[in-house]
Design an enzyme around this catalytic site. Sequence first.
Site, PDB file in Angstrom:
ATOM      1  N   THR A  83       0.838  -1.195   0.000  1.00 18.51           N
ATOM      2  CA  THR A  83       0.000   0.000   0.000  1.00 18.51           C
ATOM      3  C   THR A  83       0.877   1.250   0.000  1.00 18.51           C
ATOM      4  O   THR A  83       2.088   1.175   0.175  1.00 18.51           O
ATOM      5  CB  THR A  83      -0.953   0.016   1.200  1.00 18.51           C
ATOM      6  OG1 THR A  83      -0.184  -0.018   2.419  1.00 18.51           O
ATOM      7  CG2 THR A  83      -1.886  -1.189   1.167  1.00 18.51           C
ATOM      8  N   SER A 105      -4.029  -5.607  -5.104  1.00 21.77           N
ATOM      9  CA  SER A 105      -5.176  -5.182  -4.311  1.00 21.77           C
ATOM     10  C   SER A 105      -4.697  -4.470  -3.060  1.00 21.77           C
ATOM     11  O   SER A 105      -3.660  -4.826  -2.492  1.00 21.77           O
ATOM     12  CB  SER A 105      -6.039  -6.379  -3.918  1.00 21.77           C
ATOM     13  OG  SER A 105      -7.161  -5.947  -3.153  1.00 21.77           O
ATOM     14  N   HIS A 157      -5.881   1.464  12.231  1.00 20.51           N
ATOM     15  CA  HIS A 157      -4.819   0.468  12.194  1.00 20.51           C
ATOM     16  C   HIS A 157      -3.860   0.683  13.369  1.00 20.51           C
ATOM     17  O   HIS A 157      -3.916   1.698  14.062  1.00 20.51           O
ATOM     18  CB  HIS A 157      -4.026   0.569  10.890  1.00 20.51           C
ATOM     19  CG  HIS A 157      -4.727  -0.047   9.718  1.00 20.51           C
ATOM     20  ND1 HIS A 157      -5.686   0.615   9.004  1.00 20.51           N
ATOM     21  CD2 HIS A 157      -4.611  -1.280   9.151  1.00 20.51           C
ATOM     22  CE1 HIS A 157      -6.134  -0.171   8.028  1.00 20.51           C
ATOM     23  NE2 HIS A 157      -5.499  -1.327   8.109  1.00 20.51           N
ATOM     24  N   LYS A 197       1.705   1.615  11.482  1.00 18.88           N
ATOM     25  CA  LYS A 197       1.387   1.756  10.052  1.00 18.88           C
ATOM     26  C   LYS A 197       1.830   3.131   9.573  1.00 18.88           C
ATOM     27  O   LYS A 197       1.568   4.150  10.222  1.00 18.88           O
ATOM     28  CB  LYS A 197      -0.107   1.555   9.811  1.00 18.88           C
ATOM     29  CG  LYS A 197      -0.477   1.531   8.330  1.00 18.88           C
ATOM     30  CD  LYS A 197      -1.901   1.047   8.133  1.00 18.88           C
ATOM     31  CE  LYS A 197      -2.307   1.063   6.668  1.00 18.88           C
ATOM     32  NZ  LYS A 197      -1.446   0.192   5.839  1.00 18.88           N
TER      33      LYS A 197
END
Length: 271
Positions: A102, A124, A157, A161
Amino acid sequence: MADMRLIVAGAGGRMGRALVRVIAETPGAVLVGALEAPTSDLIGRDAGTLAGLPANGVALSGDLWAMSAEADGILDFTVPAATIANVAIAAERGIVHVIGTTGLSASDDAVIKSVTKRAIVVQSGNMSLGVNLLAALVKQVARALDQDFDIEILEMHHKAKVDAPSGTAYLLGKAAAAGRNVDLEARSVRARDGHTGPRTPGDIGFATLRGGTVTGDHTVIFAGPYERIELSHKAEDRMIFARGALKAAMWAHGRSPGHYTMADVLGLSDT
C-alpha cells in the site's frame, strides 16, 4: 499438478512471516525464495525459523534475480520502492506478481500496469475475502443511493502503520466512487481541520485512526436524512491477508498476462 514455487518479498517482516507460514500449511504451494533488503540484518537467516516454524532451508537473500530463476510467483507486501524494483524482475522472469503493498503513488501504479501486457499481476489494497465482499456491497449501495446519502470511510490500524488512508480504505473509496460513477480523486476529502464550511454534496470522506495493535478496522457510512447505513469489516489476524494473497497467486498461475484484482480472483469483477 506440480507445486507452485513461491518467493516471499519482505520475508523478515510481519506480513512476510505470515506468508511463509501460510505457504507451509497449504498443499500445492512451496517456498523457494525469501527476499529482504540487501542491507537487512536478517540476510542469511532461515525463513522457517523466523516465521516460528522448523527450519526449511530457505535463507533470506537480497538477490531476487537469482532466486526467481526457479520460481512461479512472488508475494509482495513490502514498501513502494521495493515493489517497483521487484516489478521489472518479476516481469522479465514471467512469474506471477501478487502485490499487496500500500501507499503506492499514481506513477507507481502506472509502472506496474506498464508491464502487464507481458506479465501477470494481481494487485489489491486488501487481499482478504471479507474486505473484497465488502467492497462489492459498497459499490452496490453507492449505486442505489443518491447524493442525499453522504459517504464517509473510517479506518483504524496499529500505531506502526506508515501510510494513510489505508490501502483498504482507498479500495473501499474506489468502490463507492464506481457505484456513483464519479472520479474518486476529484471527489475525495482526506482531511478536515479548522473552519471547513459545510460538507459538499457528493464528496467521499476519509477519516484515519492509528493506535495500539489494531490489525485493521474499516467502516463505510452512508449518512442520509434521518437514517444511516454502516458497512463494516474488522480484521483479527493478518493471516487472512496471507491466505488471500496465496489464493490469488494460485488462481493467477497459468493465466494470460494482465492486471487483475481480488475481485477477479473471487469472481466479483462484474458486481
